[in-house]
Scaffold this motif. Structure first.
Motif, PDB file in Angstrom:
ATOM      1  N   TYR A 119       1.369 -13.409  31.362  1.00  0.00           N
ATOM      2  CA  TYR A 119       0.743 -14.699  31.684  1.00  0.00           C
ATOM      3  C   TYR A 119       0.521 -14.834  33.195  1.00  0.00           C
ATOM      4  O   TYR A 119      -0.599 -15.141  33.645  1.00  0.00           O
ATOM      5  CB  TYR A 119       1.590 -15.871  31.182  1.00  0.00           C
ATOM      6  N   PHE A 125      -9.942 -11.208  29.521  1.00  0.00           N
ATOM      7  CA  PHE A 125      -8.783 -11.172  28.631  1.00  0.00           C
ATOM      8  C   PHE A 125      -7.949  -9.891  28.785  1.00  0.00           C
ATOM      9  O   PHE A 125      -7.058  -9.644  27.981  1.00  0.00           O
ATOM     10  CB  PHE A 125      -9.244 -11.287  27.164  1.00  0.00           C
ATOM     11  N   THR A 151      -5.148 -10.533  26.447  1.00  0.00           N
ATOM     12  CA  THR A 151      -4.612 -11.901  26.399  1.00  0.00           C
ATOM     13  C   THR A 151      -5.461 -12.796  25.501  1.00  0.00           C
ATOM     14  O   THR A 151      -5.569 -14.002  25.736  1.00  0.00           O
ATOM     15  CB  THR A 151      -4.503 -12.495  27.821  1.00  0.00           C
ATOM     16  N   ASN A 152      -6.071 -12.209  24.479  1.00  0.00           N
ATOM     17  CA  ASN A 152      -6.672 -13.002  23.398  1.00  0.00           C
ATOM     18  C   ASN A 152      -6.095 -12.524  22.058  1.00  0.00           C
ATOM     19  O   ASN A 152      -6.784 -12.494  21.041  1.00  0.00           O
ATOM     20  CB  ASN A 152      -8.196 -12.919  23.416  1.00  0.00           C
ATOM     21  N   TRP A 153      -4.817 -12.171  22.104  1.00  0.00           N
ATOM     22  CA  TRP A 153      -4.110 -11.647  20.936  1.00  0.00           C
ATOM     23  C   TRP A 153      -3.906 -12.719  19.871  1.00  0.00           C
ATOM     24  O   TRP A 153      -3.581 -12.410  18.718  1.00  0.00           O
ATOM     25  CB  TRP A 153      -2.770 -11.072  21.388  1.00  0.00           C
ATOM     26  N   ASN A 154      -4.112 -13.964  20.231  1.00  0.00           N
ATOM     27  CA  ASN A 154      -3.989 -15.032  19.227  1.00  0.00           C
ATOM     28  C   ASN A 154      -5.079 -14.940  18.160  1.00  0.00           C
ATOM     29  O   ASN A 154      -4.898 -15.426  17.034  1.00  0.00           O
ATOM     30  CB  ASN A 154      -4.042 -16.403  19.905  1.00  0.00           C
ATOM     31  N   GLN A 183       1.963 -10.393  24.055  1.00  0.00           N
ATOM     32  CA  GLN A 183       0.544 -10.711  24.204  1.00  0.00           C
ATOM     33  C   GLN A 183       0.206 -12.059  23.565  1.00  0.00           C
ATOM     34  O   GLN A 183      -0.668 -12.789  24.060  1.00  0.00           O
ATOM     35  CB  GLN A 183      -0.314  -9.609  23.560  1.00  0.00           C
ATOM     36  N   TYR A 184       0.887 -12.380  22.463  1.00  0.00           N
ATOM     37  CA  TYR A 184       0.623 -13.649  21.781  1.00  0.00           C
ATOM     38  C   TYR A 184       1.041 -14.814  22.671  1.00  0.00           C
ATOM     39  O   TYR A 184       0.300 -15.800  22.822  1.00  0.00           O
ATOM     40  CB  TYR A 184       1.367 -13.684  20.445  1.00  0.00           C
ATOM     41  N   SER A 240      -1.405 -15.165  25.540  1.00  0.00           N
ATOM     42  CA  SER A 240      -2.707 -15.644  25.070  1.00  0.00           C
ATOM     43  C   SER A 240      -2.708 -17.142  24.825  1.00  0.00           C
ATOM     44  O   SER A 240      -3.631 -17.865  25.245  1.00  0.00           O
ATOM     45  CB  SER A 240      -3.084 -14.915  23.780  1.00  0.00           C
TER      46      SER A 240
END
Length: 570
Positions: free
Chosen positions: A425, A445, A462-465, A483-484, A487
């Motif tokens: 983050y 990302f 960083t778009n693992w959501n 990563q979650y 993200s």
């Protein structure tokens, strides 16, 4: 930042009390000497002729009105002046002699420096500088001469090693090492005159390089001072990395690692920066400041792998030079720590040591790994593939582990990869803040823009959501799970801004403990934001990031309440 193994050293951190940022555990007798003024600093009288102490002796002569009777060497003409003006300088009635310690010829004039001695033993602090032209005219004099010196025996009752044990105990520096050989000197800053041992020591667990004067008979501390001076330096760095500033992909335009070689493309991405508050000591400049400190402890050590110590304040070089990574890391850590502590106003500093975040830019025996160790509060950066210390994502990821550990007083949690996500983050938050990548770019990302996403390894995102849900579908390895976390919080970053989200992240993490899950940390962050006066819009944005874009299912504090200074107003 671990690529091939799960390595994070976790230990109990020991808080160290401080003195002026130096973390010295001073005994009461030593504390009484704090803020002691320089010998000639007080009770000065300024005239057109010069500066004079309260007793009338000259400490500076601006126009001495003296010319040597015979033209000779600079030293001989300066000594003639000293003999003629001994009374004016306050040394005529002392039992001391003058030893020449240094001479510099600047063409139009020379500067000759003398030091008082008693039976061959130098007098502490007694520097006298006489500036003389080739024709014998003395044009300036600056004097630290000690006027009140008694003839005392010059054989010490105790050896330097015996007194040293007492000195390091008085200063709370059990691991101190000698920077210079101890010297036997005469101390006459106050009466009576003392025979003294003078030490210059450094303790790796404490800030500063300390000159300590101790009585050679009793061991009592007579005087001390920090000999380090902070100045600004310059360097060329990647900020945050060459691909980001070029808004380019790895391999395009010559932007490849190629075994750490220089290229026109990479050199073109270097940025001139100021290295704030580095240390000037002993004729060299060091990457040691109040927020960051370069140290060489991890293999490979010494030689080109040591921290650079140039004779000037300019550390500029290119990335093929092993001296490049030190200033690169110093700049990034110093900038981030100032931002968090001073701009955001969150007190987050190492738990176990004072004087800046310790880092080794060439560690891990050259392997492709980097780490933070909570036991020592140290960061080290490996060199396999792209040198880790060249990528701000790697540097700030490892610093992020430190921030997590320090804000929790050693309670860092790796449950569900929480601390890995914290590191990702803060690194991505910084990269985005530089303004090079836009949300439409895939690199917006990315994590490890320069170090990863290449032939060495695939980096992280960083778009693992997207396509993943908490808690059962965020991956099994801590780096994947992290990563979650990164993200979800970066979604909130877009909504409420970097400053607000970075601060909420730290304040919330500070409420957690060593087994906190991602959901626990998310709940702490939104609670801390509400208690810190964040607006209803900001609280709702956090709730949306955590519960809509992600699936933490946190309880969103009521947004119809207004908070002031952390307390509800009815």
């Amino acid at each position: 930042m671990i690529k091939s193994s799960n390595f994070l050293v976790v230990a109990i951190a020991i808080a160290v009390g401080g003195f002026g940022g130096s973390a010295l555990a001073l005994q009461p007798a030593v504390q009484s000497l704090q803020n002691k003024p320089a010998f000639n600093a007080l009770a000065a009288v300024e005239t057109a002729e010069g500066r004079f102490a309260a007793d009338g002796r000259a400490t500076a002569l601006y126009q001495p009105a003296f010319r040597a009777s015979v033209r000779g060497s600079a030293e001989s003409m300066a000594r003639e002046f000293m003999s003629a003006r001994a009374d004016q300088l306050g040394i005529a009635n002392t039992p001391t002699a003058l030893a020449t310690t240094y001479q510099r010829n600047d063409g139009g004039f020379a500067v000759v420096r003398f030091q008082q001695t008693l039976d061959g033993v130098p007098v502490y602090g007694s520097d006298i500088a006489v500036s003389v032209k080739p024709d014998g005219e003395v044009i300036f004099v600056s004097s630290e001469a000690r006027p009140s010196i008694n003839a005392i025996p010059i054989r010490p009752a105790r050896g330097f090693a015996d007194v040293r044990k007492q000195v390091v105990e008085a200063f709370g520096m059990p691991a101190a090492r000698d920077v210079l050989e101890p010297k036997l000197m005469i101390y006459a800053d106050a009466q009576p005159t003392h025979l003294a041992w003078v030490y210059v020591v450094r303790d790796p667990q404490k800030a500063g390089e300390w000159e300590i004067v101790a009585d050679a008979n009793s061991g009592a501390i007579l005087d001390y001072r920090n000999t380090e001076y902070y100045v600004d330096g310059t360097a060329k760095v990647f900020d945050p990395d060459p691909l980001t500033t070029a808004t380019a992909s790895y391999g395009s335009g010559g932007l490849t690692d190629t075994a750490d070689a220089d290229s026109a493309g990479l050199t073109g991405q270097l940025i001139n920066v100021t290295l704030r508050d580095i240390t000037q000591s002993g004729g060299i400049f060091k990457l040691e400041g109040p927020w960051a400190r370069c140290q060489d402890w991890a293999a490979p050590t010494g030689g080109v792998n040591d921290c650079p110590t140039p004779a000037t304040s300019d550390f500029s070089t290119t990335r093929a030079d092993q001296k490049f990574e030190g200033p690169n890391v110093y700049f990034l850590i110093d900038k981030q720590m100032r931002y968090l502590n001073q701009t955001l106003g969150v007190n987050v500093v190492p738990n176990s040591v004072a004087g800046g975040v310790r880092f080794d830019p060439h560690g891990f025996n050259g392997d492709d790994n980097s780490s933070f160790s909570s036991g020592s509060d140290q960061l080290q950066f490996g060199e396999g593939g792209v040198d880790d210390a060249e990528d701000a994502d790697v540097v700030l990821h490892e610093l992020g582990h430190g921030l997590h550990d320090w804000i929790t007083n050693g309670g860092l949690s790796q449950t569900e990869g929480l601390s890995e996500g914290v590191g990702d983050y803060f690194a991505n938050s910084y990269n985005r803040s530089t303004g090079h990548w836009m949300p439409a770019d895939p690199q917006w990302f990315w994590m490890f823009h320069w170090d990863g996403h290449n032939e060495y390894w695939s980096g992280r995102v960083t778009n693992w959501n997207i396509g993943h849900t908490y808690p059962g579908n965020i991956g099994s390895a801590i780096h994947t799970q992290g990563q979650y976390w990164a993200s979800c919080n970066l979604i909130a970053w877009v909504a409420i801004g970097r400053d607000a989200m970075d601060k909420a992240m730290l304040l919330g993490l500070g409420m957690t403990s060593g087994s906190a899950s991602q959901k626990v940390a998310a709940q702490a962050i939104i609670n801390s934001a509400a208690a810190s006066g964040y607006t209803p819009t900001q609280i709702n944005a956090l709730g949306s990031a955590y519960n809509t874009s992600c699936s933490y299912n946190v309880t969103v504090p009521a947004t119809d309440l207004i908070f002031a200074n952390g307390f509800e107003i009815n």
